[in-house]
Motif scaffolding. Structure first.
Motif, PDB file in Angstrom:
ATOM      1  N   VAL A 281       0.826  -1.204   0.000  1.00 16.44           N
ATOM      2  CA  VAL A 281       0.000   0.000   0.000  1.00 16.44           C
ATOM      3  C   VAL A 281       0.861   1.255   0.000  1.00 16.44           C
ATOM      4  O   VAL A 281       0.603   2.206  -0.737  1.00 16.44           O
ATOM      5  CB  VAL A 281      -0.957  -0.011   1.204  1.00 16.44           C
ATOM      6  N   ARG A 284       2.697   1.763  -3.205  1.00 17.15           N
ATOM      7  CA  ARG A 284       1.755   1.946  -4.317  1.00 17.15           C
ATOM      8  C   ARG A 284       1.938   0.888  -5.398  1.00 17.15           C
ATOM      9  O   ARG A 284       1.821   1.172  -6.591  1.00 17.15           O
ATOM     10  CB  ARG A 284       1.894   3.349  -4.945  1.00 17.15           C
ATOM     11  N   ASN A 507     -10.923   5.561   3.889  1.00 20.72           N
ATOM     12  CA  ASN A 507      -9.742   4.915   3.321  1.00 20.72           C
ATOM     13  C   ASN A 507      -8.582   5.897   3.277  1.00 20.72           C
ATOM     14  O   ASN A 507      -8.137   6.321   2.218  1.00 20.72           O
ATOM     15  CB  ASN A 507     -10.083   4.416   1.905  1.00 20.72           C
ATOM     16  N   ASN A 510      -5.573   5.094   1.079  1.00 23.50           N
ATOM     17  CA  ASN A 510      -5.821   4.752  -0.313  1.00 23.50           C
ATOM     18  C   ASN A 510      -5.444   3.291  -0.567  1.00 23.50           C
ATOM     19  O   ASN A 510      -4.739   2.955  -1.523  1.00 23.50           O
ATOM     20  CB  ASN A 510      -4.995   5.683  -1.202  1.00 23.50           C
ATOM     21  N   TRP A 512      -6.307  -1.073  -0.705  1.00 26.75           N
ATOM     22  CA  TRP A 512      -7.031  -1.809  -1.726  1.00 26.75           C
ATOM     23  C   TRP A 512      -7.874  -2.966  -1.215  1.00 26.75           C
ATOM     24  O   TRP A 512      -8.586  -3.592  -1.979  1.00 26.75           O
ATOM     25  CB  TRP A 512      -6.026  -2.350  -2.759  1.00 26.75           C
ATOM     26  N   THR A 513      -7.697  -3.319   0.062  1.00 28.22           N
ATOM     27  CA  THR A 513      -8.423  -4.503   0.515  1.00 28.22           C
ATOM     28  C   THR A 513      -9.775  -4.103   1.094  1.00 28.22           C
ATOM     29  O   THR A 513     -10.014  -2.938   1.385  1.00 28.22           O
ATOM     30  CB  THR A 513      -7.590  -5.265   1.558  1.00 28.22           C
ATOM     31  N   ARG A 537      -7.173  -6.969  -5.558  1.00 27.32           N
ATOM     32  CA  ARG A 537      -7.249  -5.627  -4.981  1.00 27.32           C
ATOM     33  C   ARG A 537      -8.575  -4.985  -5.383  1.00 27.32           C
ATOM     34  O   ARG A 537      -8.611  -4.121  -6.267  1.00 27.32           O
ATOM     35  CB  ARG A 537      -6.073  -4.785  -5.472  1.00 27.32           C
ATOM     36  N   LEU A 539     -10.461  -2.687  -4.335  1.00 29.18           N
ATOM     37  CA  LEU A 539     -10.620  -1.245  -4.378  1.00 29.18           C
ATOM     38  C   LEU A 539      -9.778  -0.612  -5.481  1.00 29.18           C
ATOM     39  O   LEU A 539     -10.102   0.454  -5.999  1.00 29.18           O
ATOM     40  CB  LEU A 539     -10.294  -0.613  -3.017  1.00 29.18           C
ATOM     41  N   TRP A 540      -8.685  -1.268  -5.818  1.00 27.54           N
ATOM     42  CA  TRP A 540      -7.912  -0.814  -6.981  1.00 27.54           C
ATOM     43  C   TRP A 540      -8.760  -0.976  -8.237  1.00 27.54           C
ATOM     44  O   TRP A 540      -8.859  -0.058  -9.062  1.00 27.54           O
ATOM     45  CB  TRP A 540      -6.614  -1.612  -7.105  1.00 27.54           C
ATOM     46  N   ASP A 541      -9.385  -2.126  -8.367  1.00 26.65           N
ATOM     47  CA  ASP A 541     -10.199  -2.382  -9.554  1.00 26.65           C
ATOM     48  C   ASP A 541     -11.319  -1.359  -9.669  1.00 26.65           C
ATOM     49  O   ASP A 541     -11.656  -0.916 -10.771  1.00 26.65           O
ATOM     50  CB  ASP A 541     -10.790  -3.797  -9.498  1.00 26.65           C
ATOM     51  N   ASP A 549      -6.593  -5.640 -12.061  1.00 24.14           N
ATOM     52  CA  ASP A 549      -5.491  -6.590 -11.827  1.00 24.14           C
ATOM     53  C   ASP A 549      -5.650  -7.861 -12.633  1.00 24.14           C
ATOM     54  O   ASP A 549      -4.704  -8.438 -13.117  1.00 24.14           O
ATOM     55  CB  ASP A 549      -5.436  -6.957 -10.342  1.00 24.14           C
TER      56      ASP A 549
ATOM     57  N   GLU B  56       0.071   6.621  -9.981  1.00 25.83           N
ATOM     58  CA  GLU B  56       0.616   5.375  -9.455  1.00 25.83           C
ATOM     59  C   GLU B  56       1.813   4.942 -10.289  1.00 25.83           C
ATOM     60  O   GLU B  56       1.869   5.171 -11.489  1.00 25.83           O
ATOM     61  CB  GLU B  56      -0.467   4.285  -9.506  1.00 25.83           C
TER      62      GLU B  56
END
Ligand code: HEA
Ligand code: HEA
Ligand code: CUA
Ligand SMILES: [Cu+2]
Lengths: 556, 314, 183
Positions: A281, A284, A507, A510, A512-513, A537, A539-541, A549, B56
């Protein structure tokens, strides 16, 4: 369908709410995993202060040779209670507590599989600790036989007082609680995952908790049986561990370490899990080599079952046995190395935000590797013959446990505190805490490597006045005081931030889980809506629909 | 450099082998640690988030070839370390065959009983050995687990009740080597110390002969009084003095006490004054030791000291 | 829910390790007794063997109970649970006889390592049988009160799983203590 009295609550029935009936009673009667988790964390913090206080008294006594600040009996009680407290009532329950809090959130469930069993585990741990500490108030005092209570010293006629009995009873109770936690975690992880959360997508912390929980289930019964035998010896006059009556002193060691070695991986694997969440995290980047980090955990878990006699190289088991246990122990370096290098590779090429959790996470790598490498050195039989039962060992395991588990715990507290409370911990105090910890920790324990190889045995309330021994011990004592100061700052930070900390939002990092997909602190039912899980991930998606991912996971 | 002791001053071939292995291993560990520290330091400098770094970084999920590399290299290192381990282990701990032990060491809470089976000599806490000679030592315990450790001479070995162990004890050159009990064994574990006195063959023989002599019990003077006291107070229930009725093994054999350098396994140097202090109240110097405060009067102490000192003068 | 059975499965695995340790302790000291009571000179394999048959039979009856439940035969469910309880109780009675016989001969847990390991191992097994009997009695009570209409019940399945385990442990214990001594 089944009986009218459900053995476990149906998931559809809402669990008792914390908001509904506030007050102490709502905590005592709670079966909410978050409330139970918080209770674990509070109690372990108290025990950490107690265990730390005991350590400071030890260090004061050792500040110079021939000190008579403590009597030998009291010194022996203190290091026994220090070791026992730190291992069984600080690190282990802390990690279980964080697990209890986070596992359901991370896999998108609304609670553990067995909320009542969860509460039972906590209360067994709680009363086990009280039973242990109650011994201080009895006539005969606390146990004074070391945290592995070698027989026959821990038995009649060499221990006529009741200390070891309290010790065994307290640990027996909390151990049964730990088995229950282990069972609960395993079933929760295997059956309560939200749709899409396959075993190849669960966060690494969950993987490590799974392996840890299996270890709890399979190795605690070893020591439970041994405690039962010890209690039968001391209460009913059985003769398991009394050589004078046909028993065996070595059998106790096999039992204790058969449990005790896997136990140290119970202490470190969830810590690895915390690090495997924090490092990505703050870098990044996704964790490097997810499969390898997860698989190496399983390898460590399996290997840990077959290495116990590396604590017994000086017992005289014969060179064939020694060679086997030596090799098996060294092999653990390989999966552990895989982890360490994957963390480093995760950081490589990242855009790293060195907030306090990441500071502890980065320092963890270095400090733990020091402890791990000395571990591999003492896994070599002749080296162990030189340093076993000396301060070198004290240095080894404080690097592994403090530099490893406790650094990871600090990282985890700074990382998840916003989720637990809705407020951020102070970064300024966090930096002070971090630097004083690093300085104090290394000052306390690095020098002990040298004391050990120069001939200072452990567990001695006083020592020879040999060249440099006094000054080296003094340095260690000063380091411990700095460490004590850092802990006070940590506690202060928690107390202040609980009231005045910056509001965290859902969050703040920032991350992702899934635990970050809900409010801070999460509502009783955890999620209003669990986000769809299509990768590791979620929250990344959600944030990057253009480059999810998975599928077609990119391996470069 | 000043003598730092222990690993830094190996004084037997066995200890030299173990020290060598330790140095190699620590060097290997330092190399590994160095690589990781340098990598992390580089990362901290190169990849820290700098102002203006938004968005990122490149999302990199792993690399199988690298994983294989950093699995195989440690395997090789472990293999080397394991081979060195086995060869050193053999060197330090060669099988004894069916040779009889030259020395028997029996652990007590908190002192060492030392016996020379071939000559029948019995002493405590101080081990005399001929320098340069390999002694086969048998180790037993009468109560709890202890551990024999003389850092400059070699390995540790536990004294386990019901499980005798054997080691080789060698000192390369004459000298006094200090050691201690290394397995926690109760209240006075800290004061269960060892002195190994390695001396040239001839001197060792002389010492042995001296120990074999059975002293005459003094009859007159304060020493004679002391002898009487010793037999009438409880001393003889716990101690041995050869040539008298005292033959117990609860405490050390006192026949040639005056020959020894320390009292109470290292808590006091052995001078008549210190002996008097010890007898007046052993608990003051070794709290919890299994020699009770015998509540002797000053004059009783004086006569017993005179007696114990007289034993060795003949 | 599959949860409950999975929980009991892992619990049994954990318990197996516990018993394994007690058995290892017994095995460790087997043959180290030089005088005083041993398995060979103080146990009676035939009598204990006969009582063991009751326990083994109870595994069969609890299986029949489960089968009745699946067939929604509520009456036979109650009958088989009751039969299981009776068989288990007879076994415990046999254990009690054996223990009191030994105690009469002054063979106790503190006599020597045989006494220590024998009473610990059989004692913990007997304790588990008693816990099982209590749970079975609860089941019976609930069944008499009209619960368990079938075809499935986690409670019945989990308790019978546990009961089979207790039975299986006895197979090992009996072999290690009695058969090993007398074969
Ligand atoms: C968190 C706890 C923890 C952890 C993780 C470890 C990890 C290890 N420990 Fe430690 N240990 C303890 C806690 C821990 N230990 C405690 C509490 C004691 C003392 C108990 C007491 O007596 O009171 C103890 C004692 C102890 C002993 C007994 C010493 C004695 O009493 O004589 C031994 C001996 O083999 C040992 C070995 C190891 C090994 C091989 C590892 C390995 O798992 C380490 C693996 C990690 C690495 C090696 C670093 C990373 C790897 C790489 C960077 C790859 C490259 C490396 C190589 C090729 C070498 N430990
Ligand atoms: C998780 C495990 C853990 C942790 C975190 C620690 C932390 C510390 N340990 Fe511990 N230690 C063990 C596990 C651990 N230890 C074990 C298993 C043993 C072996 C025991 C045995 O041999 O049986 C041992 C033994 C041991 C010894 C050897 C004793 C001996 O052999 O004689 C020493 C000596 O320096 C020591 C020191 C310290 C110090 C200075 C800390 C510091 O890091 C502590 C830092 C924390 C604080 C300083 C707390 C601060 C609190 C205050 C300042 C105020 C308190 C206020 C109130 C209570 C209101 N430890
Ligand atoms: Cu003897 Cu420690
Ligand atoms: Cu270990």
């Amino acid at each position: 369908m089944s009986s009218r009295i459900p053995l476990v609550p149906e998931n559809a029935v809402p669990l008792p709410s914390l908001k509904a009936n506030n007050g102490l009673l709502s905590w005592v009667s709670s079966i909410d995993h978050k409330q139970i988790g918080i209770m674990y964390l509070i109690i372990t913090l108290i025990y950490f202060l107690l265990g730390g206080l005991e350590a400071l008294l030890i260090r004061v006594q050792l500040a110079h040779p021939g000190n008579d600040f403590l009597t030998p009996e009291l010194y022996n009680q203190l290091f026994t209670m220090h070791g026992t407290t730190m291992i069984f009532f600080v690190v282990m329950p802390f990690l279980i507590g964080v697990g209890v809090y986070l596992l359901p959130l991370m896999i998108g469930a609304r609670d553990m599989a067995f909320p009542r069993l969860n509460a039972l585990s906590f209360w067994l741990f709680f009363f086990g600790g009280i039973l242990l500490y109650y011994s201080f108030f009895t006539q005969s005092g606390a146990p004074d036989v070391g945290w592995f209570a070698y027989a026959p010293l821990s038995e009649k006629p060499f221990s006529l007082n009741k200390g070891p009995t309290y010790w065994a009873l307290g640990l027996l109770a909390s151990g049964i609680g730990s088995v229950a936690s282990g069972l609960n975690n395993v079933v929760t992880i295997l059956t309560m995952r939200t749709p899409g959360m396959t075993m190849r997508r669960i966060p690494l912390f969950v993987w490590m908790m799974l392996v840890t929980s299996l270890l709890l289930v399979f190795v605690i019964p070893i020591i439970t049986a041994a405690f039962a035998m010890m209690l039968l010896d001391s209460i009913l006059g059985a003769t398991f561990f009394t050589p004078a009556h046909g028993g065996s002193a070595i059998l106790w060691q096999h039992f204790f370490w058969g449990f005790g070695h896997p136990e140290v991986y119970i202490l470190i694997l969830p810590a690895f899990g915390i690090i495997s969440e924090v490092i990505p995290v703050f870098s990044r980047k996704p964790i490097y080599g997810y499969e390898f980090v997860a698989a190496s955990t399983v390898a460590i878990g399996l290997l840990s079952l077959g290495v116990w006699a590396h604590h017994m190289f000086a017992v005289g088991l014969g060179n064939a046995a020694n060679a086997y246990f030596s090799l098996a122990s060294m092999l653990i370096a390989i999966p552990t190395g895989v982890k360490v290098l994957n963390w480093v590779a995760t950081m490589w090429g990242g855009r790293i935000n060195f907030a306090t959790p990441m500071l502890f996470g980065t320092a963890f790598i270095i400090e733990f590797v020091v402890g791990g490498l000395t571990g591999v050195a003492i896994a070599s039989v002749p080296i162990d013959w030189v340093v076993t039962d000396s301060y070198f060992i004290v240095a080894h395991f404080h690097y592994a446990i403090f530099g490893g588990s406790v650094f990871a715990i600090f990282a985890g507290v700074y990382y998840w505190f916003p989720k637990f409370t809705g407020r951020m911990l102070s970064e300024t105090l966090g930096k002070w805490h971090f630097w004083l910890t690093v300085i104090g920790f290394n000052m306390t324990f690095f020098i002990q490597h040298f004391l050990g190889v120069m001939g200072m045995p452990r567990r001695t309330y006083t020592y020879y006045d040999m060249p440099y021994w006094g000054s080296m011990n003094l340095i260690s004592t000063i380091g411990a005081m700095i460490l004590g100061l850092s802990v006070l700052i940590f506690v202060w930070n928690i107390l202040v931030s609980l009231r005045h900390g910056r509001p965290a939002g859902d969050n703040p990092w920032n991350a992702w889980t899934l635990e970050w997909a809900t409010t801070s602190p999460p509502a009783v039912e955890n999620f209003e809506l669990v986000p769809p899980v299509r990768g590791r991930r979620p929250l990344w998606d959600l944030a990057h629909p253009d480059m999810p991912d998975e599928p077609g996971a990119k391996t470069v | 450099m000043e003598n730092l002791g222990g690993l830094f001053n190996p004084s037997s071939p066995e200890m030299e082998a173990m020290a060598g292995l330790t140095y190699y291993t620590i060097a290997l560990c330092l190399v590994i640690l160095g690589i990781i520290v340098i990598a992390v330091a580089y990362i901290i400098i190169r990849y820290r988030k700098k102002p203006g770094d938004d968005g990122e970084p490149y999302q990199n999920f792993g690399n199988i070839k690298l994983e294989i590399v950093w699995t195989v290299i440690p395997i090789a290192m472990v293999a080397v370390l394991f081979l060195l381990t086995c060869s050193t282990m053999k060197e330090v701990d060669p099988p004894a065959g069916d040779r009889d032990p030259d020395l028997v060491i029996i652990g007590h809470q908190w002192w060492w009983e030392i016996r020379y089976p071939s000559s029948g000599v019995s002493t405590s806490n101080e081990i005399h050995i001929p320098a340069g000679e390999k002694m086969l030592v048998r180790l037993e315990s009468i109560d709890v687990i202890h551990d024999f450790w003389v850092p400059e001479l070699g390995r540790k070995i536990d004294l386990v009740p019901g499980h005798p162990n054997y080691i080789w004890l060698v000192a390369g050159k004459p000298g006094v080597y200090l050691g201690a009990c290394a397995e926690f064994c109760g209240d006075q574990h800290a004061n269960m110390r060892i002195r190994v006195v390695a001396e040239p063959e001839a001197e060792f023989k002389k010492w042995l002969d001296g120990q074999l002599a059975i002293p005459r019990t003094p009859t007159g003077g304060i020493a004679g009084e002391g002898a009487n006291l010793f037999q009438t107070m409880a001393c003889m229930n716990c101690h041995t003095i050869r040539g008298t009725a005292a033959a117990a093994r609860v405490g050390p054999d006192l026949t040639h006490l005056a020959d020894r350098d320390t009292i109470g396994a290292g808590v006091l140097t052995n001078t008549p004054e210190n002996l008097a202090k010890w007898l007046a109240n052993p608990q003051r110097y070794k709290q919890g030791a299994f020699m009770p405060n015998m509540k002797l009067s000053d004059s009783e102490v004086k006569s017993i000291v005179a007696y114990l000192e007289a034993l060795d003068e003949q | 829910m599959a949860n409950n059975r999975m929980l009991v499965g892992f619990f049994i695995a954990s318990e197996s390790i516990f018993f394994l340790m007690l058995i290892l302790a017994y095995v460790n000291f087997h043959g180290s007794v030089t005088d005083g009571p041993t398995a060979v000179n103080s146990l009676n394999p035939v009598v204990t063997g006969i009582f063991s048959l009751f326990l083994f039979a109870s595994s069969f009856t609890i299986w029949l109970a489960g089968k009745s439940l699946r067939n929604k035969n509520h009456f036979m469910l109650k009958v088989w649970i009751l039969a299981t309880i009776v068989l288990g109780a007879v076994f415990i009675f046999g254990q009690g006889l054996e223990w009191s016989g030994l105690l009469d001969k002054n063979i106790t847990i503190s006599r020597n390592v045989f006494g220590t390991t024998f009473f610990t191992l059989t004692g913990f097994h007997g304790f588990h049988v008693c816990v099982g009997l209590i749970m079975l009695s609860l089941l019976l009570g609930l069944a008499l009160a009209g619960d368990f209409k079938g075809p499935k019940s986690d409670a019945v399945e989990c308790i019978s799983l546990y009961w089979h385990f207790v039975d299986g442990v006895w197979v090992v214990v009996f072999s290690v203590i009695y058969l090993w001594a007398f074969l």
